[in-house]
Design a protein around this motif. Structure first.
Motif, PDB file in Angstrom:
ATOM      1  N   ALA A  56      96.311  16.758  41.687  1.00  0.00           N
ATOM      2  CA  ALA A  56      96.496  18.372  41.487  1.00  0.00           C
ATOM      3  C   ALA A  56      95.825  18.345  39.876  1.00  0.00           C
ATOM      4  O   ALA A  56      96.009  19.275  39.037  1.00  0.00           O
ATOM      5  CB  ALA A  56      98.047  18.468  41.088  1.00  0.00           C
ATOM      6  N   ASP A  57      95.106  17.157  39.374  1.00  0.00           N
ATOM      7  CA  ASP A  57      94.564  17.238  38.160  1.00  0.00           C
ATOM      8  C   ASP A  57      93.187  17.333  38.043  1.00  0.00           C
ATOM      9  O   ASP A  57      92.478  16.133  38.433  1.00  0.00           O
ATOM     10  CB  ASP A  57      95.291  15.935  37.118  1.00  0.00           C
ATOM     11  N   ALA A  58      92.449  18.343  37.699  1.00  0.00           N
ATOM     12  CA  ALA A  58      90.967  18.219  38.006  1.00  0.00           C
ATOM     13  C   ALA A  58      90.289  17.266  37.090  1.00  0.00           C
ATOM     14  O   ALA A  58      89.399  16.417  37.784  1.00  0.00           O
ATOM     15  CB  ALA A  58      90.410  19.520  37.276  1.00  0.00           C
ATOM     16  N   ALA A  59      90.741  16.884  35.989  1.00  0.00           N
ATOM     17  CA  ALA A  59      89.965  15.872  35.239  1.00  0.00           C
ATOM     18  C   ALA A  59      90.128  14.414  35.983  1.00  0.00           C
ATOM     19  O   ALA A  59      89.249  13.555  35.855  1.00  0.00           O
ATOM     20  CB  ALA A  59      90.535  15.550  33.786  1.00  0.00           C
ATOM     21  N   SER A  60      91.374  14.375  36.460  1.00  0.00           N
ATOM     22  CA  SER A  60      91.664  12.990  37.043  1.00  0.00           C
ATOM     23  C   SER A  60      90.610  12.921  38.388  1.00  0.00           C
ATOM     24  O   SER A  60      90.224  11.668  38.836  1.00  0.00           O
ATOM     25  CB  SER A  60      93.148  12.962  37.522  1.00  0.00           C
ATOM     26  N   CYS A  61      90.607  14.151  39.188  1.00  0.00           N
ATOM     27  CA  CYS A  61      89.522  14.089  40.502  1.00  0.00           C
ATOM     28  C   CYS A  61      88.303  13.773  40.018  1.00  0.00           C
ATOM     29  O   CYS A  61      87.555  12.894  40.564  1.00  0.00           O
ATOM     30  CB  CYS A  61      89.696  15.431  41.132  1.00  0.00           C
ATOM     31  N   GLU A  62      88.111  14.122  38.730  1.00  0.00           N
ATOM     32  CA  GLU A  62      86.401  14.027  38.293  1.00  0.00           C
ATOM     33  C   GLU A  62      86.166  12.487  38.038  1.00  0.00           C
ATOM     34  O   GLU A  62      85.216  11.943  38.270  1.00  0.00           O
ATOM     35  CB  GLU A  62      86.025  15.002  37.321  1.00  0.00           C
ATOM     36  N   ARG A  63      87.425  11.953  37.205  1.00  0.00           N
ATOM     37  CA  ARG A  63      87.166  10.509  37.006  1.00  0.00           C
ATOM     38  C   ARG A  63      86.912   9.609  38.074  1.00  0.00           C
ATOM     39  O   ARG A  63      86.565   8.552  38.279  1.00  0.00           O
ATOM     40  CB  ARG A  63      88.466  10.220  36.103  1.00  0.00           C
TER      41      ARG A  63
END
Ligand code: NAP
Length: 234
Positions: A56-63
C-alpha cells in the motif's frame, strides 16, 4: 529454477505459499511489510529470500522493484490483504475504505507495472490474485450464505471486486505477450483472517491452488475461479 514472488508472505496463506514453493525447489522472494516478522525457522531455507514490501506504499513498491531489477520473476502472487467484518454502513471510515483500494487494487497493479521487465524475462510469467468469492456480484443475494455471514462488507467486497476486474483487464492488455493472470478464491481458510472456524487448512488450499497455477493456460487468462478451478460468476 523458477522464481516466485509472494506479497504478504510472513503469515497465513502467503507463508504457506512460500513454504510450499521452497519445498518444491523454487526460489521464493518472500515479501513482507515487516521482514522481521517472517518466521525464523524458515529463514534457514536457502530457497527463500525475504524482502521488505508494503503493497500500500508507493515508495516501498518502488524500492522493492529496484531490488528486483536483475531478477526474472516467473510467478507473482498478489496475496497481501486485509478485511474488517462486518463493515456495514457506519462501521468503517472513508480512509479505511481508501486504504483497502490501495492494498487490494492500486498497489497490486502498481507492483505489476514496476515488475513488468522482471516478469517478461520469464518464458511463462503468471500474475495470480488472491481474491474472494465475496466479491462476486452475480452470487449476491440476501439468502446467500456469504452475505448472511459477512454482511455488506463494503470495503472488502468492492476492493476485491475491482481487483478481479483489474486482473481481467491486465490479461486483455497483455494478451499479445505470454503473461497470464488468474484471480483465485482460496476458499474459507484457517488463518488470522479466516478464523479458527474455517473448514480448510492453509496447506490444503495452497496445494490445490499451486496445481491450478502450474497448469493455467493463456486461454484461461483473466478468469475468476475457486481453488478447484471452477469458474466463479462475476
Ligand atoms: N482466509 C480466508 O478464508 C480467505 C478467503 C478469501 C480470500 N482470502 C484472501 O487471501 C489473502 C491472504 O489471506 P490470509 O487469510 O492469509 O490473511 P492473513 O492471515 O490476515 O494475512 C494477511 C497477510 O497480508 C499482509 N499484509 C497486509 N497488509 C499489507 C501491506 N500493506 N503490505 C504487505 N503485506 C500486507 C499481512 O502482513 P502483516 O503481518 O504485516 O499484517 C499478512 O502477511 C488475502 O488477500 C485475503 O483477502 C482469504
Amino acid at each position: 529454477m523458477r522464481t516466485i514472488a509472494i506479497t504478504g508472505a510472513n503469515r497465513g496463506i502467503g507463508l504457506m505459499f512460500a513454504q510450499h514453493y521452497a519445498e518444491a525447489g523454487a526460489r521464493v522472494i518472500a515479501c513482507c511489510r515487516r521482514p522481521e516478522t517472517f518466521p525464523p525457522p524458515l529463514l534457514g531455507s536457502s530457497n527463500i529470500v525475504v524482502r521488505a514490501l508494503d503493497v500500500a506504499d508507493a515508495a516501498s513498491c518502488e524500492r522493492f522493484a529496484q531490488d528486483c531489477a536483475e531478477e526474472t520473476i516467473d510467478t507473482l502472487i498478489l496475496n497481501a490483504g486485509a478485511n474488517k467484518t462486518p463493515a456495514g454502513l457506519g462501521q468503517f471510515t472513508d480512509d479505511e475504505w481508501r486504504y483497502l483500494f490501495e492494498l487490494h487494487t492500486i498497489g497490486p497493479l502498481r507492483l505489476v507495472r514496476l515488475l513488468l521487465p522482471a516478469l517478461l524475462r520469464s518464458a511463462a510469467p503468471r500474475v495470480i490474485g488472491m481474491t474472494s468469492r465475496l466479491a462476486s456480484i452475480a452470487e449476491l443475494s440476501a439468502e446467500n450464505r456469504g452475505f448472511r455471514l459477512r454482511g455488506a462488507s463494503y470495503p472488502y467486497r468492492t476492493t476485491k471486486c475491482s481487483a478481479n476486474l483489474m486482473l481481467r483487464l491486465l490479461a486483455l492488455e497483455m494478451a499479445g505477450s505470454n503473461l497470464v493472470t488468474l484471480s483465485i478464491d482460496p476458499g474459507w481458510v484457517r488463518t488470522e483472517m479466516g478464523g479458527a472456524e474455517a473448514p480448510i487448512a492453509a496447506a490444503e488450499s495452497v496445494a490445490k491452488m499451486s496445481r491450478l497455477i502450474d497448469r493455467v493456460s493463456a486461454a484461461e487468462s483473466g478468469q475468476f475461479v475457486d481453488l478447484e478451478g471452477n469458474t466463479i460468476p462475476w
